[in-house]
Write an enzyme that holds these catalytic residues in place. Structure first.
Site, PDB file in Angstrom:
ATOM      1  N   CYS A   1      19.954  27.545 -14.591  1.00 39.50           N
ATOM      2  CA  CYS A   1      19.077  26.232 -14.298  1.00 39.50           C
ATOM      3  C   CYS A   1      17.831  26.584 -14.313  1.00 39.50           C
ATOM      4  CB  CYS A   1      19.650  25.493 -13.088  1.00 39.50           C
ATOM      5  SG  CYS A   1      21.501  24.980 -13.209  1.00 39.50           S
TER       6      CYS A   1
ATOM      7  N   CYS B   1      14.399  20.254  -8.051  1.00 32.80           N
ATOM      8  CA  CYS B   1      13.874  21.535  -7.208  1.00 32.80           C
ATOM      9  C   CYS B   1      13.690  20.897  -5.720  1.00 32.80           C
ATOM     10  CB  CYS B   1      12.629  21.624  -7.841  1.00 32.80           C
ATOM     11  SG  CYS B   1      12.053  22.192  -9.440  1.00 32.80           S
TER      12      CYS B   1
END
Lengths: 126, 389
Positions: A35, A105
């Site tokens: 990722c 994030c």
């Protein structure tokens, strides 16, 4: 990178509380390289359940680094109970917003925090 | 602050001579190239001159084999959809590679939805397809082989001579997306028998929004859009004369000075590569060491994520690119590097430095003043970095 806010760029350029912590009260490591982000958060909790120190190390993009940096600032001085309430939205807001593809994030930051707190709790009860 | 552009596989600065050539066509020479009168004839004359400039760059036997398009993506779409439609009675199988540009890959995905069968050839660690695998993949119902000439991310050059020989032997049309290749590398279509070649202006110091498709004489291609008779009905729509004139000029410069220019570009690129290798630990070259465009350098910086390097360089005025997760809007690592079998942990930290004929040695020195400290700072932050051994 005009899509990043000034706050994001400022935290990316001058990240706060970077590094490894010796003997942390709690540690949370989340993410994976596929990722593109790995975040590691360390917290030091005092006897009154206040987070007296926080440090991070992050493998990731500008948003990931900025999210971890601002998170450490947000949790320092807070009680464990208060820190638990910090959501990924709070991280996004504190950063002055994140591009939609980067919102994961902030989720990662929340997950790292949850994991670090859980680690602290499990050590405490152990 | 200094501004250094090392992202020329994304786009290039328009050459001053190209700008000069284009300017009259935004002003006094404004005729519609389809008009019969003096104004139209004037525009038409320059349109045809540009066509022969493009034809000459790839040594096409006739300029009639060149059709102007609105860029590389359109050329890819026209070639692939034109063949798929024209040969649908012959078969429904298409062969491509796993490292193509999205213009080709996403057209293939569209074909799959339409009931076509697509074979995606894998690549080796350098990004090159296996020719035996290609030959074995060809079936009776194969109607198109589409393989890029050079990869945009790594610069790795595909064996187009051998591919064209295999395609010819089996009587299957061969299309190549040569957007990154032409103008930087010599190409002679009378030696390398490719049926369809996509080209773009803005990758070779020409203007944006204009490209061309080489269609070898005799190639059956269905219309992909409908309208007027422009480009012999192959590409309807009033021609973008200023852009086409600019593309022609860019091709002329590439034909005349391409080899000399890119020999110098390669020296600069190799200088940067050597300095990165000697001054920064734990780096790797993504792409083939030799079979590679002279302007492309894709470096993996272990234990880092590419966007953080890109941002840091950007803050110092240096423009680079990364095919990795975060910049492209998707969260997947580069499909090119993944296809090459590079572990996600390493492919994430890849940065593409792509040079143009305008870069200088001083610029490379400046990059190397900044880069080692940037890498060291980011690695110190990385939880997966094992430290300097």
């Amino acid at each position: 990178m005009s899509e990043y806010s000034e706050i994001v760029m400022e935290h990316f350029s001058n990240p706060r509380n970077v590094g490894e912590m010796k003997d942390p009260s709690g540690r949370g490591k989340v993410g994976n390289p596929v990722c593109g982000d790995i975040m590691e958060l360390f917290i030091k909790v005092d006897e009154n359940e206040i987070i007296e120190d926080a440090k991070f190390r992050t493998f990731g993009c500008g948003a990931a680094i900025a999210s971890s940096s601002i998170l450490t600032e947000m949790i320092k001085g807070k009680s464990i109970e208060e820190a638990r309430k910090i959501s990924n939205e709070a991280v996004v807001d504190a950063l002055g917003g994140l591009p939609s593809v980067k919102r994961h994030c902030s989720v990662l930051a929340e997950e790292a925090l949850t994991k670090a707190i859980d680690d602290y709790m499990s050590k405490k009860t152990a | 602050m200094k501004k250094i552009y090392l992202d020329s596989n994304a786009t290039t600065q328009v050459h001053p001579e190209v700008i000069e050539a284009m300017v009259p066509f935004f002003g006094e020479i404004y005729g519609n190239a389809s008009s019969v009168h003096l104004f139209g004839r004037e525009a038409k004359k320059h349109l045809e001159k540009a066509r022969s400039q493009v034809a000459k760059m790839i040594n096409a036997s006739s300029s009639e084999e060149i059709v102007f398009t609105a860029g590389g993506t359109e050329a890819d779409n026209y070639a692939m959809r034109g063949i798929a439609e024209a040969l649908k009675d012959k078969g429904n199988h298409i062969i491509t590679s796993s490292v193509e540009h999205p213009a080709v890959l996403n057209t293939c995905k569209y074909f799959e939805k339409q009931g076509y069968e697509v074979t995606y050839l894998g690549v080796d660690e350098y990004g090159i397809i296996d020719l035996d695998e290609l030959a074995k993949s060809i079936k009776d119902k194969t109607i198109l082989i589409t393989i890029m000439a050079a990869n945009n991310e790594t610069g790795t050059i595909m064996p187009i001579d051998e591919i064209s020989a295999i395609a010819q032997g089996k009587g299957v049309p061969f299309h190549s997306d040569a957007v990154q290749y032409v103008g930087k590398m010599p190409l002679d279509v009378q030696k390398t028998k490719i049926d369809l070649i996509s080209m773009s202006g803005h990758k070779i110091n020409g203007p944006k929004g204009v490209g061309a498709l080489y269609i070898k004489k005799g190639t059956k291609l269905a219309k992909f859009r409908y309208g007027g008779h422009q480009e012999k009905g192959r590409r309807p729509g009033t021609e973008n004369v200023p852009g086409i004139v600019g593309l022609g000029k860019a091709c002329e410069i590439a034909t005349e000075k391409g080899q000399e220019n890119y020999a110098r570009v390669q020296c600069l690129r190799d200088k940067l590569h050597e300095r990165i290798q000697s001054e920064i630990k734990m780096t790797r070259l993504n792409g083939h060491p030799e079979k590679r465009l002279p302007n492309t350098l894709n470096i993996g910086f272990d234990y880092l994520e590419g966007e953080s390097i890109l941002l840091s360089l950007d803050l110092e005025g240096v423009a680079v690119s990364t095919g990795s997760a975060c910049t492209s809007g998707s969260l997947e690592p580069s499909h090119v590097l993944m296809s090459m079998g590079i572990d996600a942990l390493y492919s994430q930290g890849s940065v593409r430095f792509s040079f143009s004929i305008f870069n200088t040695e001083e610029e490379i020195d400046y990059v190397m003043e900044k880069l080692p400290a940037i890498i060291a700072r980011l690695r110190a932050m990385s939880p997966v970095y094992p430290g300097d051994e």
